[in-house]
Design a protein around this motif. Structure first.
Motif, PDB file in Angstrom:
ATOM      1  N   HIS A   8       4.945  21.669  23.138  1.00 17.84           N
ATOM      2  CA  HIS A   8       3.565  21.510  22.624  1.00 17.84           C
ATOM      3  C   HIS A   8       2.758  20.690  23.630  1.00 17.84           C
ATOM      4  O   HIS A   8       3.039  19.519  23.870  1.00 17.84           O
ATOM      5  CB  HIS A   8       3.596  20.805  21.262  1.00 17.84           C
ATOM      6  CG  HIS A   8       2.319  20.957  20.485  1.00 17.84           C
ATOM      7  ND1 HIS A   8       2.275  20.823  19.111  1.00 17.84           N
ATOM      8  CD2 HIS A   8       1.042  21.244  20.873  1.00 17.84           C
ATOM      9  CE1 HIS A   8       1.025  20.996  18.701  1.00 17.84           C
ATOM     10  NE2 HIS A   8       0.268  21.256  19.760  1.00 17.84           N
ATOM     11  N   TYR A  10      -0.732  18.910  24.759  1.00 20.70           N
ATOM     12  CA  TYR A  10      -2.020  18.357  24.330  1.00 20.70           C
ATOM     13  C   TYR A  10      -2.865  18.107  25.576  1.00 20.70           C
ATOM     14  O   TYR A  10      -2.429  17.413  26.498  1.00 20.70           O
ATOM     15  CB  TYR A  10      -1.829  17.038  23.576  1.00 20.70           C
ATOM     16  CG  TYR A  10      -1.717  17.207  22.078  1.00 20.70           C
ATOM     17  CD1 TYR A  10      -2.690  16.699  21.234  1.00 20.70           C
ATOM     18  CD2 TYR A  10      -0.642  17.890  21.511  1.00 20.70           C
ATOM     19  CE1 TYR A  10      -2.595  16.850  19.856  1.00 20.70           C
ATOM     20  CE2 TYR A  10      -0.531  18.045  20.146  1.00 20.70           C
ATOM     21  CZ  TYR A  10      -1.514  17.521  19.317  1.00 20.70           C
ATOM     22  OH  TYR A  10      -1.419  17.671  17.970  1.00 20.70           O
ATOM     23  N   GLU A  57       3.795  17.502  14.913  1.00 23.37           N
ATOM     24  CA  GLU A  57       2.660  17.736  15.800  1.00 23.37           C
ATOM     25  C   GLU A  57       2.816  17.051  17.151  1.00 23.37           C
ATOM     26  O   GLU A  57       2.050  17.309  18.063  1.00 23.37           O
ATOM     27  CB  GLU A  57       1.361  17.204  15.136  1.00 23.37           C
ATOM     28  CG  GLU A  57       1.001  17.888  13.840  1.00 23.37           C
ATOM     29  CD  GLU A  57      -0.137  17.174  13.133  1.00 23.37           C
ATOM     30  OE1 GLU A  57      -0.123  15.925  13.106  1.00 23.37           O
ATOM     31  OE2 GLU A  57      -1.035  17.854  12.615  1.00 23.37           O
ATOM     32  N   GLU A 135       2.864  25.860  22.527  1.00 26.15           N
ATOM     33  CA  GLU A 135       1.701  25.699  21.653  1.00 26.15           C
ATOM     34  C   GLU A 135       0.758  24.747  22.375  1.00 26.15           C
ATOM     35  O   GLU A 135       1.205  23.807  23.023  1.00 26.15           O
ATOM     36  CB  GLU A 135       2.104  25.111  20.294  1.00 26.15           C
ATOM     37  CG  GLU A 135       2.857  26.075  19.399  1.00 26.15           C
ATOM     38  CD  GLU A 135       3.168  25.469  18.041  1.00 26.15           C
ATOM     39  OE1 GLU A 135       2.698  24.331  17.768  1.00 26.15           O
ATOM     40  OE2 GLU A 135       3.889  26.107  17.272  1.00 26.15           O
ATOM     41  N   SER A 137      -2.781  22.315  22.067  1.00 24.52           N
ATOM     42  CA  SER A 137      -3.858  21.672  21.295  1.00 24.52           C
ATOM     43  C   SER A 137      -4.822  21.027  22.286  1.00 24.52           C
ATOM     44  O   SER A 137      -4.422  20.166  23.072  1.00 24.52           O
ATOM     45  CB  SER A 137      -3.299  20.611  20.344  1.00 24.52           C
ATOM     46  OG  SER A 137      -2.501  21.201  19.341  1.00 24.52           O
ATOM     47  N   THR A 154      -5.373  25.962  19.956  1.00 26.64           N
ATOM     48  CA  THR A 154      -6.370  25.501  18.992  1.00 26.64           C
ATOM     49  C   THR A 154      -7.095  24.285  19.557  1.00 26.64           C
ATOM     50  O   THR A 154      -6.610  23.620  20.482  1.00 26.64           O
ATOM     51  CB  THR A 154      -5.722  25.104  17.654  1.00 26.64           C
ATOM     52  OG1 THR A 154      -4.743  24.086  17.893  1.00 26.64           O
ATOM     53  CG2 THR A 154      -5.071  26.288  16.976  1.00 26.64           C
ATOM     54  N   TYR A 156      -8.528  20.489  18.526  1.00 27.93           N
ATOM     55  CA  TYR A 156      -8.219  19.457  17.541  1.00 27.93           C
ATOM     56  C   TYR A 156      -9.249  18.341  17.673  1.00 27.93           C
ATOM     57  O   TYR A 156      -9.338  17.687  18.714  1.00 27.93           O
ATOM     58  CB  TYR A 156      -6.806  18.913  17.755  1.00 27.93           C
ATOM     59  CG  TYR A 156      -6.468  17.701  16.910  1.00 27.93           C
ATOM     60  CD1 TYR A 156      -6.492  17.774  15.522  1.00 27.93           C
ATOM     61  CD2 TYR A 156      -6.131  16.485  17.504  1.00 27.93           C
ATOM     62  CE1 TYR A 156      -6.189  16.665  14.744  1.00 27.93           C
ATOM     63  CE2 TYR A 156      -5.825  15.375  16.741  1.00 27.93           C
ATOM     64  CZ  TYR A 156      -5.857  15.460  15.356  1.00 27.93           C
ATOM     65  OH  TYR A 156      -5.563  14.361  14.586  1.00 27.93           O
ATOM     66  N   SER A 158      -9.963  14.933  16.917  1.00 28.65           N
ATOM     67  CA  SER A 158      -9.172  13.770  16.487  1.00 28.65           C
ATOM     68  C   SER A 158      -9.975  12.802  15.633  1.00 28.65           C
ATOM     69  O   SER A 158      -9.418  12.071  14.825  1.00 28.65           O
ATOM     70  CB  SER A 158      -8.606  13.040  17.713  1.00 28.65           C
ATOM     71  OG  SER A 158      -9.662  12.576  18.539  1.00 28.65           O
ATOM     72  N   GLU A 163      -8.552  20.646  12.632  1.00 24.25           N
ATOM     73  CA  GLU A 163      -8.133  21.664  13.587  1.00 24.25           C
ATOM     74  C   GLU A 163      -9.138  22.813  13.572  1.00 24.25           C
ATOM     75  O   GLU A 163      -9.601  23.238  12.518  1.00 24.25           O
ATOM     76  CB  GLU A 163      -6.737  22.179  13.228  1.00 24.25           C
ATOM     77  CG  GLU A 163      -6.103  23.005  14.322  1.00 24.25           C
ATOM     78  CD  GLU A 163      -4.649  23.353  14.024  1.00 24.25           C
ATOM     79  OE1 GLU A 163      -4.434  24.369  13.348  1.00 24.25           O
ATOM     80  OE2 GLU A 163      -3.750  22.600  14.453  1.00 24.25           O
TER      81      GLU A 163
END
Length: 925
Positions: A8, A10, A57, A135, A137, A154, A156, A158, A163
Motif C-alpha cells: 500500500h 501513500y 490501512e 493499492e 492512496s 483513491t 484520501y 486526511s 476517501e
C-alpha cells in the motif's frame, strides 16, 4: 493460509499540506522570531497521518511530494499558466526548506523534480505502483488528481478522514475519472489560469460529452450545436480547449525519479526527529512522538500519546453508581469540562436534556436527564417509553456540589449558556474557564471562536455536526428525541473537545502575555451577563402593538404617495422593480447596474437621488425605514416577550466583534435607532416594573477622550479637563471662529469631523455626510490635521504598527487583529487602515465599560442597593432602580463607571458619565 495483503503506497501532496497547515494556525514564531506556524501544522498533520492509520490501512510505502518551483513544462505550452497566482505569503517563504527538513526528520522520503509539478510526480508513481499490484492512496483532495482514480487508486482527505473514489468523482463531474481531463479542458480552471472555453462550466461540459463522447468529436462537430452562443464559443475557442487539455493532463512518465522501493515505511528515528523538534521548539509534539515510539526517553513524560477526538468510546451514564464514579474522578482531577444539551438555543426557554463531563482527553460521559419517547417512532424504542435515565432532580442534587465546588475548575465552550441553563435549576457554576473567551483573547479578528472551528483549527478534527444527530429543516428533531447512543457520541465529544482546547489555549495565554486580558476582561463577564440576560427587561405589549398599527397606517399612506409619484403600482420592496421605475421609466441620472444587469437601489443611491431633489427616492427611504422598524422591532419584539417572565431577554455575545464590544442578539436591543422620532417611540415601550425607575448612565464622548489621551493632544486634553465644549473648540480651531455665539451649523460640521476622524473618514465620506463638495471636505480635514498634528501622528504610527504586527492594542492590552491592513486590494486595505485607527479607541472604550460592569454588582450590593443592571448599549448602561433608591444609586454608578480604568490605566482626561432617570427607556436616555 491467509492471503497476503497487497502493498500500500501513500503519496502525500506536500503543497496541499503546507497551505492547509499555514492557514490552519495563527502566526507563530520561535524565540528568535523565525515564523514556524506552517512547520508546526505540517508536522502535526504528518504525525497524525502516521499515528491514526489502523493496521488495515497502514502504508507499506510512503513519500511526500513537493513542487520544485513555479515554472514547469506547462509554461512553455501556455506562458500564462498560473501566471496570476500571487506569491507565497512573506512569512511562509522561509518555512518551505524547514518543512522539507521536517519530512526527513520523520524518516520519510521527500521528492521533487525540476520542470514538473508535484501532481505529475504523484501521477507517475501512482501509475507505476498500480501496475506492480499496489493499492495507492493519494493524500489530497485536489480535483486535478481525480483523473488518476481507479479501483486501486483513491484520494484520501486526511483532514476530513474521507476517501474519494470513483463514485465521488462521478458526483463532482457527472462522469468517471476517464472524462475528468476533457471536462476540465472545456470548463477551464481560474485558479490555475487554464483558459478552457468561456461560458462552459463543469455541468455543461459533462452534458456535451454525454452527447458527443469525446472532446475531439465535440470540437469536430461543434458546428452542429443548436445553441448559437455555445456553438460560437466552441468554434472560436477550439484551440484553447486543446491547449487546456494539454495543461490539465498529468504526466505519468516523469524521468529520473527514485525507485519505489526507497519509499518503504521506516520507524521514526528519535536521534533525527527529536533534535529537529527541539530546534523548532515543538515540545508538545516531542512528547507525543516519544509516547508513540514507546517512550524510549526515560526523562520524558510517561503519559500515553493523546488520542484524537473520536478515538475513544464515550460512556452513557444511566445509573447513580456510574454518576458518582464520574463525580469522584472530576473531584480528584480538580477540573472538568462541562456541557449541557437542551431543547433550544434560547437559554431562557430551553429545557435541560442532559449533561456531559470530561476529565481528560478521550475520557468523557453523557448523562441523559430529559430524553423522551417519540410517538412518531423517531427513537424506534419499540415500547413507547422513554429511554432509561437518572431522575433529573436526583442527578442534579449529586452534580450541584461538584459544579459549585470552588476547588474544581469547570471548563466550558461559551459557558454562559450552560451557566444560564443550570442556574434555572439553582446550580451556580464556579469557578469557570471558557475556551471561546480564551480564543477570543488570543485571536480576535483572526478566526471564529465556535467549537467546531476551533476543533478543526487546533485539533485537526471535524466534530460530529448537529444536523447529523438532529436532522435539518422540517424533519429536524429536538435533542430530547435523539437516541441515547447518538446523543452520547455527540454530547460527550463536545465536552472532550472543550477540555482538549483548554489544554492548548490556556498555555498560550501565558506565552502570548494575554492572561490579564482573559482574567480581567473576559472570564469575569460570564456571570455578569448571564444575570443580566436572566433578569431581562419589561416591554409594554400594548405600546408595541399600537406602534405597529400606527406604522402600518403610515406605510399604506407612503405606498400610495410612492405609486402616485411613479405613475403606477409596483412592489416597493423589490429592488429590481424599483430600479426599473427610477432609471428605465423615469430616466433619473446616476444609476449603476450590477454584473447581473440589475439597477443598484441601495441607500447610498437613493440618498444621492434625494439630495438632487427627487421626491420618489426620498419617499422610498422613508418607507424602508418605517418598514424595518415595524418588522424588526414593533412586530418582532412582541414575539420576543417571554410567556413566563413577561420580559424580553436579549443574549449578549462576548466574542462577536474584533474590538471587545458586546453584541446583543435575539433580539438586538443595541440597534434601535435613537436619532429618529420613531426609534425613540420604540424605546418608550421599554418600562421598569412597578415601583421602579429606569436609570441610564452614558459615557460622554469617551472615544474622543481616549483619542486625546493616546494621541497626546494637549489642547484637547486641556479642553476636556476644563469642561469646554469639545466640538465648539474644534470649530474655533479649524474654522477660526469664536466659541461664543457660534453658528450651530459650524459646530455640527466640527462634530462630524471629530467623530469622523475616529473612524478614518475620507473627504468623500465627510462631503456626503455634510452635503458639501469633496474639495471643501478635504480642506476641512487638512485644516483639522494642521491644528491637531498629534492625531495625524497617532494615525500613521498606528497603521504602521498594524502593518508590521497584524494587530493593534487597546490601552489594556487587548489585541485586535486586522488582516486586511496588508491586503493587495486597495479598498480592503483602506478598510483595514480605518479599522486600525479606530480599534484602539473603540476597543479601549469597550474594555472600560466591561471593567465597570464587572465591578458594578458588587458595588451596588456593598452599598445595600437593590438596583439591577439590565442592558448594555455600547457606552450606556441601563438599570432598574426602586423609586426610593434613585438618588443613592446614581453616585455609586457614576463612581464605578468614571473610575473603571483605574488602577490598570490612568487616563489623562476625566471620564464623564451622564445619568438620566425616567419611566421608560427613552425618558431615561
Amino acid at each position: 493460509m491467509a492471503e497476503k495483503k497487497p502493498e500500500h503506497l501513500y503519496l502525500v501532496d506536500g503543497s496541499g499540506f503546507i497551505f492547509r497547515a499555514y492557514h490552519a494556525l495563527p502566526p507563530l514564531t520561535r524565540h528568535d522570531g523565525l515564523p514556524v506556524n506552517a512547520v508546526m501544522g505540517f508536522c502535526n498533520m504528518l504525525f497524525k497521518l502516521l499515528r491514526d492509520l489502523d493496521d488495515n490501512e497502514r502504508p507499506t510505502h510512503l513519500a511526500v511530494i513537493f513542487d520544485a518551483g513555479r515554472k514547469t513544462f506547462r509554461n512553455e505550452i501556455y506562458p500564462d499558466y498560473k501566471a496570476h497566482r500571487p506569491p507565497a505569503p512573506e512569512d511562509l517563504v522561509p518555512q518551505f526548506p524547514l518543512i522539507r527538513d521536517a519530512v526527513k526528520a520523520f524518516n520519510v522520503e521527500a521528492i521533487e523534480s525540476d520542470g514538473y509539478e508535484a501532481d505529475d510526480i504523484i501521477a507517475t508513481y501512482a501509475t507505476e505502483a498500480e501496475k506492480k499490484g499496489f493499492e495507492v492512496s493519494i493524500v489530497s483532495s485536489d480535483k486535478d488528481l481525480m483523473q488518476l482514480i481507479t479501483d486501486n487508486i483513491t484520494l484520501y482527505d486526511s483532514m476530513k478522514n474521507k476517501e474519494i473514489g470513483v463514485e465521488q468523482v462521478i458526483e463532482k463531474f457527472g462522469h468517471g475519472p476517464d472524462k475528468v481531463i476533457e471536462i476540465q479542458a472545456l470548463a477551464g480552471d481560474s485558479a490555475d489560469n487554464v483558459p478552457g472555453v468561456p461560458g462552459i462550466g463543469v455541468k455543461t461540459a459533462a452534458q456535451l460529452l454525454d452527447e458527443y463522447g469525446t472532446l475531439d468529436e465535440l470540437l469536430e462537430r461543434a458546428g452542429e450545436i443548436k445553441q448559437p452562443k455555445r456553438r460560437e464559443k466552441l468554434l472560436e475557442n477550439a484551440d484553447l480547449a486543446r491547449i487546456s487539455r494539454d495543461l490539465v493532463t498529468l504526466k505519468r512518465d516523469v524521468p529520473d525519479l527514485p525507485d519505489l522501493d526507497s519509499f518503504k515505511v521506516r520507524d521514526i528515528d528519535p536521534d533525527t526527529a527529536l533534535p529537529f523538534l527541539e530546534e523548532m521548539e515543538f515540545r508538545s509534539l516531542q512528547t507525543k512522538i516519544l509516547s508513540f515510539m514507546g517512550n524510549s526517553d526515560p526523562t520524558a513524560s510517561t503519559q500515553p500519546a493523546e488520542p484524537g477526538p473520536g478515538d475513544e468510546s464515550y460512556e452513557c451514564v444511566t445509573d447513580i453508581k456510574a454518576l458518582k464514579k464520574w463525580i469522584t474522578m472530576a473531584e480528584r482531577s480538580r477540573q472538568v469540562a462541562v456541557d449541557t444539551e437542551t431543547t433550544s438555543l434560547d437559554a431562557m426557554r430551553a429545557k435541560l436534556v442532559g449533561v456531559s463531563l470530561s476529565v481528560e482527553s478521550g475520557k468523557a460521559c453523557y448523562i441523559p436527564l430529559g430524553h423522551v419517547s417519540d410517538t412518531d417512532g423517531e427513537l424506534d424504542l419499540g415500547d413507547g417509553t422513554a429511554p432509561e435515565q437518572i431522575d433529573l432532580k436526583e442527578a442534579l442534587d449529586l452534580l450541584k456540589p461538584l459544579l459549585e465546588n470552588p476547588a474544581v475548575l469547570k471548563i466550558g465552550q461559551n459557558i454562559k449558556y450552560d451557566y444560564l441553563i443550570l442556574a434555572k435549576h439553582d446550580i451556580h457554576i464556579h469557578p469557570l474557564d471558557d475556551t471561546m473567551l480564551m480564543s477570543y483573547a488570543l485571536d480576535a479578528g483572526r478566526n471564529g471562536h465556535g467549537m467546531d472551528e476551533l476543533s478543526e483549527l487546533h485539533l485537526g478534527y471535524k466534530p460530529i455536526p448537529f444536523k447529523e444527530v438532529c436532522g435539518t429543516g422540517k424533519k429536524q428533531i429536538t435533542f430530547d428525541k435523539v437516541p441515547l447512543d447518538k446523543a452520547t457520541d455527540y454530547a460527550a465529544e463536545d465536552a472532550d473537545i472543550t477540555g482538549r482546547l483548554q489544554r492548548i489555549l490556556k498555555p498560550r495565554l501565558v506565552q502570548e502575555h494575554m492572561v490579564t486580558v482573559y482574567e480581567t476582561l473576559e472570564r469575569p463577564m460570564v456571570p455578569v451577563l448571564a444575570n443580566m440576560e436572566k433578569e431581562g427587561i419589561l416591554a409594554d405589549r400594548q405600546v408595541l402593538n399600537r406602534l405597529s398599527n400606527d406604522f402600518a397606517e403610515r406605510l399604506a399612506v407612503l405606498e400610495k404617495d410612492i405609486h402616485k409619484l411613479a405613475g403606477k403600482e409596483f412592489n416597493i420592496a423589490s429592488p429590481k422593480q424599483l430600479g426599473e421605475i427610477l432609471f428605465d421609466e423615469m430616466g433619473l441620472e446616476g444609476g449603476k447596474k450590477s454584473k447581473t444587469g440589475a439597477w443598484g437601489t441601495g441607500a447610498d443611491v437613493l440618498e444621492k437621488l434625494a439630495m438632487d431633489g427627487h421626491e420618489l427616492p426620498e419617499r422610498v427611504l422613508d418607507w424602508r425605514q418605517l418598514a424595518k422598524l415595524k418588522s424588526t422591532y414593533t412586530d418582532a419584539l412582541q414575539e420576543q416577550i417571554d410567556p413566563v417572565t413577561g420580559r424580553i431577554h436579549t443574549s449578549y455575545s462576548l466574542a462577536a466583534t474584533t474590538t471587545g464590544r458586546l453584541s446583543s442578539n435575539d433580539p438586538n436591543l443595541q440597534n434601535i435607532p435613537i436619532r429618529t422620532e420613531e426609534g425613540r417611540k420604540i424605546r418608550q415601550a421599554f418600562v421598569p416594573k412597578e415601583g421602579h425607575k429606569f436609570l441610564a448612565a452614558d459615557y460622554s464622548q469617551i472615544e474622543l477622550r481616549l483619542l486625546a489621551h493616546v494621541a497626546e493632544m494637549d489642547s484637547l486634553k486641556q479642553a476636556f479637563n476644563d469642561g469646554i465644549d469639545i466640538h465648539a473648540l474644534t470649530a474655533s480651531e479649524v474654522f477660526g471662529v469664536p466659541i461664543e455665539g457660534m453658528d450651530p451649523i459650524v459646530r455640527r460640521r466640527a462634530k462630524a469631523i471629530n467623530f469622523g476622524i475616529i473612524y478614518g473618514i475620507s473627504a468623500f465620506g465627510l462631503a456626503r455626510q455634510l452635503g458639501i463638495s469633496k474639495g471643501e471636505a478635504k480642506d476641512y480635514i487638512d485644516a483639522y490635521f494642521v491644528k491637531f498634528p498629534g492625531i495625524r501622528h497617532y494615525m500613521e504610527e498606528t497603521k504602521e504598527f498594524c502593518r508590521k504586527h497584524g494587530y493593534v492594542q487597546t490601552v489594556f492590552g487587548r489585541k485586535c487583529h486586522i488582516s486586511s491592513i496588508n491586503d493587495k486590494n486597495g479598498a480592503r486595505r483602506a478598510f483595514g487602515e480605518r479599522a486600525a485607527i479606530n480599534a484602539p479607541l473603540q476597543g479601549s472604550a469597550a474594555d472600560i465599560i466591561r471593567r465597570a460592569m464587572i465591578r458594578m454588582p458588587g458595588a451596588l450590593e456593598e452599598a445595600g442597593l437593590q438596583a439591577k443592571m439590565l442592558l448594555q448599549v455600547h457606552d450606556e448602561l441601563v438599570f432598574e432602580v426602586p423609586e426610593g433608591e434613585v438618588e443613592k444609586t446614581i453616585p455609586v454608578v457614576r463612581k464605578i463607571m468614571e473610575g473603571a480604568a483605574l488602577p490598570a490605566v490612568e487616563i489623562s482626561v476625566p471620564l464623564i458619565v451622564d445619568c438620566g432617570v425616567g419611566d421608560n427607556w427613552d425618558q431615561a436616555h
